[in-house]
Design an enzyme around this catalytic site. Sequence first.
Site, mmCIF file in Angstrom:
data_model
loop_
_atom_site.group_PDB
_atom_site.id
_atom_site.type_symbol
_atom_site.label_atom_id
_atom_site.label_comp_id
_atom_site.label_asym_id
_atom_site.label_seq_id
_atom_site.Cartn_x
_atom_site.Cartn_y
_atom_site.Cartn_z
ATOM 1 N N SER A 6 -21.872 0.569 32.673
ATOM 2 C CA SER A 6 -21.748 1.777 31.853
ATOM 3 C C SER A 6 -21.366 3.021 32.647
ATOM 4 O O SER A 6 -21.062 4.057 32.064
ATOM 5 C CB SER A 6 -23.062 2.042 31.102
ATOM 6 N N ASN A 22 -22.979 -6.108 39.467
ATOM 7 C CA ASN A 22 -22.962 -4.739 39.978
ATOM 8 C C ASN A 22 -24.262 -3.991 39.685
ATOM 9 O O ASN A 22 -24.539 -2.966 40.315
ATOM 10 C CB ASN A 22 -21.780 -3.975 39.368
ATOM 11 N N TYR A 32 -33.951 -1.428 49.117
ATOM 12 C CA TYR A 32 -32.532 -1.498 48.749
ATOM 13 C C TYR A 32 -31.739 -2.320 49.767
ATOM 14 O O TYR A 32 -30.952 -3.205 49.397
ATOM 15 C CB TYR A 32 -31.973 -0.079 48.655
#
Length: 242
Positions: free
Chosen positions: A13, A89, A154
């Site tokens: 998005s 992604n 991360y």
Amino acid sequence: MLKGKVAVITGGSRGIGAAIAVKFASLGADIALIYAGNAEAAAAVCESCGKFGVKARAYQCDVADFDAAKKTVADIKSEFGTVNILVNNAGITRDGLMAMMKEKDFDDVIDTNLKGAFNMIRHCCSFFIRNKGGSIINISSIAGLMGNAGQVNYAASKAGLIGLTKSVARELAGKNVTCNAIAPGFIATDMTKNFDETAPLVASIPLGRMGAVEDVAETAAFLATAGYITGEVIRVDGGLAM
């Protein structure tokens, strides 16, 4: 170049995912766009894709949820019939120093960034095997190659994606399925919107600037059609991690 192909893109998005969706649509691919929460943004990306005369649909899904991912893939099958390209992604950050990091912040990042990719590959695998071909593209990060202070969760998730990529590439090579990873550096997105482009870290990038989402999208488009490249990690980082 991708006419007749169906591409599933998670985290589609905004940012890199949106750029990849529009790029693939411009090359003729139908787009199944998965988003976490912003329905309005997802609809806008689908509208941009539709201008190229392709089918584009948005699906809300928490890819970290194994069963939710399975249902979404089933819904995509009902709408599109098959899947030829999968781009993992979807990603989140919960930055903080390791000594003070909450367990939930570590788990949430691993669940979305790494387990989410596993979930999607696992549920799309049957399409690739049945089609005797396909392309899987995982969006990793140079943090997974270099590490980064304040991002142990991360960096671990993105390093894990590289191991996942190479293992899946080996497992599915016999079915003519490629699996590669892209490791972006500092790309101008919502995630980096507060980053100071005059900071010393930007100055340390050999090309002297942050990248654009289109730079990553171009690389994804290349990998989607590169039939003899698999298990590779391509840095899109202006030379930062070389």
